[in-house]
Design an enzyme around this catalytic site. Structure first.
Site, short mmCIF file in Angstrom:
data_model
loop_
_atom_site.label_atom_id
_atom_site.label_comp_id
_atom_site.label_asym_id
_atom_site.label_seq_id
_atom_site.Cartn_x
_atom_site.Cartn_y
_atom_site.Cartn_z
CG ASP A 1 42.86 33.41 -5.91
OD1 ASP A 1 42.02 33.12 -5.06
OD2 ASP A 1 43.53 34.45 -5.87
CD GLN B 1 47.60 31.78 -4.63
OE1 GLN B 1 47.73 32.29 -3.54
NE2 GLN B 1 48.61 31.62 -5.47
CD1 TRP C 1 44.69 31.24 1.33
CD2 TRP C 1 45.79 32.06 3.08
NE1 TRP C 1 45.57 32.18 0.87
CE2 TRP C 1 46.26 32.71 1.92
CE3 TRP C 1 46.35 32.42 4.31
CZ2 TRP C 1 47.24 33.69 1.96
CZ3 TRP C 1 47.33 33.38 4.35
CH2 TRP C 1 47.77 34.01 3.18
CG PHE D 1 49.78 35.91 -2.41
CD1 PHE D 1 50.08 34.83 -1.58
CD2 PHE D 1 49.21 37.04 -1.83
CE1 PHE D 1 49.81 34.88 -0.22
CE2 PHE D 1 48.94 37.09 -0.47
CZ PHE D 1 49.23 36.02 0.33
CB SER D 2 46.74 35.21 -7.62
OG SER D 2 45.96 34.25 -6.99
NE ARG E 1 45.80 40.43 -2.72
CZ ARG E 1 45.59 41.23 -1.69
NH1 ARG E 1 46.60 41.92 -1.18
NH2 ARG E 1 44.39 41.34 -1.16
CG ASP E 2 45.96 38.91 -7.03
OD1 ASP E 2 46.84 38.28 -6.43
OD2 ASP E 2 44.90 39.28 -6.50
CD GLU F 1 41.73 39.77 -2.85
OE1 GLU F 1 42.60 39.72 -2.00
OE2 GLU F 1 40.82 38.92 -2.93
C1 FRU Z 1 42.23 36.26 -3.84
C2 FRU Z 1 43.58 36.38 -3.13
C3 FRU Z 1 44.58 37.06 -4.03
C4 FRU Z 1 45.88 36.56 -3.50
C5 FRU Z 1 45.53 35.15 -3.13
C6 FRU Z 1 46.30 34.62 -1.95
O1 FRU Z 1 41.45 35.22 -3.40
O2 FRU Z 1 43.41 37.07 -1.93
O3 FRU Z 1 44.48 38.46 -4.04
O4 FRU Z 1 46.89 36.63 -4.45
O5 FRU Z 1 44.16 35.12 -2.85
O6 FRU Z 1 46.07 33.28 -1.77
#
Ligand code: FRU
Length: 570
Positions: free
Chosen positions: A133, A149, A157, A189-190, A241-242, A295
């Site tokens: 992201d 990210q 990842w 994370f994001s 999150r995010d 997300e």
């Molecule tokens: C979306 C996601 C987010 C998370 C991030 C982790 O692609 O799953 O929800 O914060 O990637 O890398």
């Protein structure tokens, strides 16, 4: 490739083999290197080794690296200048003895392999390593900041950091050092950033055993961030999150939208100081596409002829048109506390009709009412096996958003940013013609191969028009169906599709409201836009050599191509 790494090790003059087997799945590697970087050999298919970095016996940091065993796919640098004292790597992984310790090298500098076949020329990519992201995008003092990210220790990842780059035009980027690193609260994370005075504040998810929201400040223009010592600033007992933060124009409060992925909801919070947050309301249960998880939300106001509307973006994975990761949005009103959608709950609005458009969010703090969106140009179904390595993933072209109205509803129009036009070289082709069953072939000069922009208007009183980009062996097939009012893209013969059965399992389809097209081709992507902004389609491609011809045909004839222009993009 392998030769390059061996050479690197020889040049560095050091082949270090200082490991001590400690029994079981455990080894200790004492770093005797004198160079700034320890060059770690990686094999993408090897298991992740848990590496504790020790300084004078004390634990300082934990990373996961797929340390090579059978073969070295590529190398990643570990910057030793960040640590003091004697460094050791405490390595835990099954079969630790088969790691290629002899391939660990030391070097004063690190430069990624320059010959990566699928490296785009005008889309943002990390210098090496994995990216997903786009994060924390913020405009400040004439500069666009892009955080993302990032895994600096491999092209899959993991180890989520925030990478950082800056640009004045959202097209030409300069890399900056990593901005945020994992803490004891978890990986980074994001999240998002807001600029206020000289400070950039980042609010992001710390993903440890549980997901909580953290705050960090930068007073050096985003180069480095200091986490707020009393983090987290928002916690909950469910996965959340995010966070995306902005200042609400009417309440004047900092306002935050947060994804509650498993409940298919977003939550709204407000704060006066970015540290103390009050939950206000939620939106989503029963609205739009409910598959997968929700997300990366975003919320912003756009002008309309009668005032304005608020746009709530929600990325979902899977659940897109082709079972892919995708971006949906809702339009309505937001008074600073609650979002009221203007459509019916079952209505689904897509921001892009292709398979490779995810985690799309907009820049904060842009001048005027401009809202520019950037998407991660990939899809969780195959993102970590696409054949671009050691860098993995690019971002889409930045796209300006505007609202238009149709049948009493508001929709987003998507236009590539004006700034991209500065990349155009002298037009390599200009013209128009009638198209019949026999293909009209246009050879693309070398300047356009692998990176060009193609514009044309099509019209027909009869059957579909086929537009094919090809290198003689492989082809990307696009169809303009005037009767069905659809635009389709078939990438099943576009190049390497072998890495995942999901990559070419669908033909992508978008609505055709307008017959003026703009197609952006880069080394491993194609983005199609209609001039009215009502249809965008983003797809990855991996041709074995750049497409060098463009062919138009129509079985039924009666189709005209007008204003065809092909620009090389520098
Ligand atoms: C979306 C996601 C987010 C998370 C991030 C982790 O692609 O799953 O929800 O914060 O990637 O890398």
């Amino acid at each position: 490739m392998k030769r390059l790494f061996t050479l690197l090790a020889l040049l560095s003059g050091l082949s270090l083999s200082a490991q001590e087997y400690l029994g079981g799945d455990h080894a200790l590697y004492k770093v005797t290197a004198s160079g700034r970087y320890l060059i770690l050999p990686v094999e993408d298919a090897a298991p992740d080794a848990l590496v504790h970095i020790l300084s004078d016996n004390y634990f300082v940091e934990k990373i996961y690296v797929r340390l090579a065993r059978e073969k070295v796919d590529y190398c990643v640098p570990l910057d030793l200048s960040r640590y003091q004292g004697h460094i050791s790597l405490d390595v835990m992984v099954e079969g630790v003895n088969s790691i290629r310790w002899q391939d660990i090298a030391s070097s004063e500098s690190f430069s990624p392999d320059p010959d990566e076949a699928f490296r785009p020329s005008y889309h943002f990519t990390p210098a090496y390593g994995w990216m997903n992201d786009p994060n924390g995008m913020v405009y400040k003092d004439g500069e666009y900041h892009l955080f993302y990210q990032y895994n600096p220790y491999g092209s899959r990842w993991g180890n989520m950091h925030w990478g950082h780059a800056v640009s004045r035009d959202m097209i030409r980027w300069e890399h900056r050092p990593v901005a945020l690193r994992p803490t004891a609260l978890g990986d980074v994370f994001s999240g998002s950033c807001v600029a206020s005075g000289d400070t950039i504040a980042a609010i992001y998810t710390s993903a440890g055993k549980h997901q909580v929201q953290s705050l960090a400040y930068s007073t050096d223009g985003g180069l480095s961030f200091t986490p707020y010592p009393l983090n987290p600033v928002i916690s909950s007992t469910t996965e959340c999150r995010d966070p995306k933060v902005f200042r609400h124009p009417v309440t004047g409060l900092w306002t935050l939208v947060l994804a509650s992925p498993l409940e298919h909801q977003v939550r709204f919070y407000t704060s006066e100081n970015l540290r103390d947050w009050t939950y206000r309301s939620s939106f989503g249960a029963g609205w739009g596409r409910q598959d997968g998880i929700w997300e990366c939300p975003d919320l912003f106001e756009l002008p309309t002829p009668d005032g304005s509307r608020w746009v709530l973006i929600v990325n979902l994975n899977p659940g897109g048109l082709y079972g892919n990761s995708a971006t949906q949005y809702f339009v309505g009103q937001f008074d600073g506390y609650e979002f009221v959608c203007e459509s019916s709950p079952e209505k689904v609005k897509w921001l892009d009709y292709g398979p490779d458009h995810y985690a799309a969010v907009t820049w904060s703090g842009q001048p005027g009412s401009r809202h520019t969106l950037l998407a991660w140009m990939s899809n969780w179904r195959y993102a970590d096996v696409v054949p671009s390595r050691p860098f993995r993933s690019a971002d889409s072209l930045p796209r300006d958003l505007a609202l238009y109205q149709e049948d009493g509803e508001h929709y987003l129009a998507v236009t590539p940013v004006e700034e991209v036009k500065a990349l155009r070289g002298k037009a390599a082709y200009k013209g128009g013609f009638r198209v019949g069953a026999k293909a009209k072939k246009i050879l693309l000069p070398e300047s356009c191969q692998g990176h060009c922009e193609i514009l044309f208007d099509a019209n027909s009183s009869r059957g579909p028009l086929q537009c094919v980009l090809s290198n003689g062996k492989e082809e990307l097939l696009m169809t303009v169906d005037f009767k069905d009012r659809t635009f389709r893209m078939d990438r099943s013969r576009s190049g390497d599709c072998s890495f995942s059965p999901d990559f070419a399992s669908s033909v992508f389809q978008g609505p055709l409201h307008n017959e003026s097209f703009r197609i952006f081709v880069d080394a491993s992507s194609v983005e199609v836009f209609t001039a009215d902004g009502k249809m965008a389609m983003t797809a990855l491609i991996f041709p074995s050599s750049p497409y060098d011809r463009l062919c138009f045909s129509s079985e039924t004839g009666g189709t005209n191509i007008k204003n065809l222009i092909v620009y090389p993009l520098k």
